[in-house]
Design an enzyme around this catalytic site. Structure first.
Site, PDB file in Angstrom:
ATOM      1  N   ASP A 132      -6.435 -60.615 -26.992  1.00 42.56           N
ATOM      2  CA  ASP A 132      -6.892 -59.677 -25.961  1.00 42.56           C
ATOM      3  C   ASP A 132      -5.673 -59.100 -25.269  1.00 42.56           C
ATOM      4  O   ASP A 132      -4.591 -59.689 -25.237  1.00 42.56           O
ATOM      5  CB  ASP A 132      -7.868 -60.322 -24.990  1.00 42.56           C
ATOM      6  CG  ASP A 132      -7.214 -61.409 -24.143  1.00 42.56           C
ATOM      7  OD1 ASP A 132      -6.070 -61.792 -24.447  1.00 42.56           O
ATOM      8  OD2 ASP A 132      -7.845 -61.863 -23.179  1.00 42.56           O
ATOM      9  N   ASN A 140      -7.490 -50.178 -16.076  1.00 37.05           N
ATOM     10  CA  ASN A 140      -8.742 -49.501 -15.715  1.00 37.05           C
ATOM     11  C   ASN A 140      -8.823 -49.226 -14.217  1.00 37.05           C
ATOM     12  O   ASN A 140      -9.279 -48.164 -13.783  1.00 37.05           O
ATOM     13  CB  ASN A 140      -9.939 -50.339 -16.154  1.00 37.05           C
ATOM     14  CG  ASN A 140     -10.152 -50.325 -17.657  1.00 37.05           C
ATOM     15  OD1 ASN A 140      -9.851 -49.334 -18.315  1.00 37.05           O
ATOM     16  ND2 ASN A 140     -10.658 -51.424 -18.196  1.00 37.05           N
ATOM     17  N   HIS A 145     -11.383 -45.858 -16.313  1.00 36.10           N
ATOM     18  CA  HIS A 145     -11.842 -46.373 -17.596  1.00 36.10           C
ATOM     19  C   HIS A 145     -11.604 -45.378 -18.741  1.00 36.10           C
ATOM     20  O   HIS A 145     -11.445 -45.788 -19.895  1.00 36.10           O
ATOM     21  CB  HIS A 145     -13.329 -46.735 -17.511  1.00 36.10           C
ATOM     22  CG  HIS A 145     -13.587 -47.966 -16.706  1.00 36.10           C
ATOM     23  ND1 HIS A 145     -13.504 -49.236 -17.226  1.00 36.10           N
ATOM     24  CD2 HIS A 145     -13.916 -48.122 -15.393  1.00 36.10           C
ATOM     25  CE1 HIS A 145     -13.785 -50.124 -16.293  1.00 36.10           C
ATOM     26  NE2 HIS A 145     -14.041 -49.476 -15.159  1.00 36.10           N
ATOM     27  N   ASP A 149      -9.917 -46.473 -22.124  1.00 34.53           N
ATOM     28  CA  ASP A 149     -10.531 -46.249 -23.445  1.00 34.53           C
ATOM     29  C   ASP A 149      -9.540 -45.613 -24.408  1.00 34.53           C
ATOM     30  O   ASP A 149      -9.496 -45.952 -25.590  1.00 34.53           O
ATOM     31  CB  ASP A 149     -11.764 -45.346 -23.297  1.00 34.53           C
ATOM     32  CG  ASP A 149     -12.901 -46.038 -22.564  1.00 34.53           C
ATOM     33  OD1 ASP A 149     -12.839 -47.267 -22.408  1.00 34.53           O
ATOM     34  OD2 ASP A 149     -13.836 -45.333 -22.142  1.00 34.53           O
ATOM     35  N   GLU A 175     -11.571 -55.616 -23.910  1.00 33.13           N
ATOM     36  CA  GLU A 175     -10.239 -55.460 -24.496  1.00 33.13           C
ATOM     37  C   GLU A 175      -9.925 -56.601 -25.466  1.00 33.13           C
ATOM     38  O   GLU A 175      -8.764 -56.876 -25.770  1.00 33.13           O
ATOM     39  CB  GLU A 175      -9.187 -55.405 -23.391  1.00 33.13           C
ATOM     40  CG  GLU A 175      -8.944 -56.695 -22.658  1.00 33.13           C
ATOM     41  CD  GLU A 175      -9.928 -56.971 -21.538  1.00 33.13           C
ATOM     42  OE1 GLU A 175      -9.652 -57.865 -20.730  1.00 33.13           O
ATOM     43  OE2 GLU A 175     -10.971 -56.290 -21.475  1.00 33.13           O
TER      44      GLU A 175
END
Length: 216
Positions: A132, A140, A145, A149, A175
């Site tokens: 991760d 974020n 966000h 992304d 993530e």
């Protein structure tokens, strides 16, 4: 017999046959096919219809059969193509992550069970790399966000060329990512994980610079 095939949609454009009989013969047939209106004119070569009636009716029947068959064959293949497109769309929704374009957790779970069965049956090694992105919540929270992304997509695209065709690369959630590696020992998985870690850290992202990841 004399006949003429006309494309009515383009102003009675003669496609094939004798133009002189258009609109003058005793029988004609209309049909819509492939977005166009078609008319078939049929008449005996001689003026005596009675003497040629059997051949005349046979030819007319043949034209009708060919026209209807062509029309329904076209519809069949058109509907078949639509079914194929819908199946592809359902497959994308069911097994692919819409954000990153890689596989999703559902597909990973299916393949995981399959590979475990194969590994047990043939005694071959099987490894899973799980990682991760570190402190991704800060990305974020700081940039939104949408920006987060974009980072996930960029990393997913960058890792693709460094994986084998038999590996299953999936977004586990948020993530978090997982890579299923058939026929791979622990040492091989560690080596692959280190390579992937290096690739992730080599990517430059606007505003935030580099992103790191933790592996297991």
């Amino acid at each position: 017999l004399k006949f003429a095939i006309v494309n009515q949609s383009s102003g009675e454009n003669l496609i094939f046959g004798d133009r002189t009989i258009i609109g003058k013969n005793p029988l004609s047939f209309e049909s819509n096919f492939s977005g166009n209106q078609w008319i078939i004119y049929v008449t005996p070569a001689e003026n005596d219809l009675t003497r040629s009636k059997y051949l005349f009716l046979l030819a007319v029947s043949g034209f009708i059969v060919i026209l209807l068959a062509t029309r329904y064959i076209y519809r069949f293949f058109r509907d078949l193509e639509r079914v194929r497109e819908k199946n592809e769309m359902l497959n994308r929704v069911a097994f692919w992550d819409r954000l990153t374009g890689i596989h999703n957790r559902s597909f990973f779970d299916i393949r995981l069970h399959e590979e475990i069965s194969l590994s047990n049956r043939y005694g071959t090694p099987l490894s899973i790399i799980y990682f991760d992105l570190d402190h991704f919540k800060r990305v974020n929270d700081s940039f939104g966000h949408g920006y987060g992304d974009a980072v996930l997509r960029k990393i997913s695209e960058a890792l693709g060329p460094h994986l084998r065709s038999c590996d299953v690369f999936a977004r586990w959630g948020g993530e978090e990512f997982a890579i299923l590696m058939p026929s791979t020992t622990l040492l091989g998985a560690v080596t692959a994980a280190e390579k992937i870690r290096t690739v992730i850290e080599s990517i430059e992202h606007p505003f935030i610079g580099k992103v790191t990841a933790s592996f297991g």
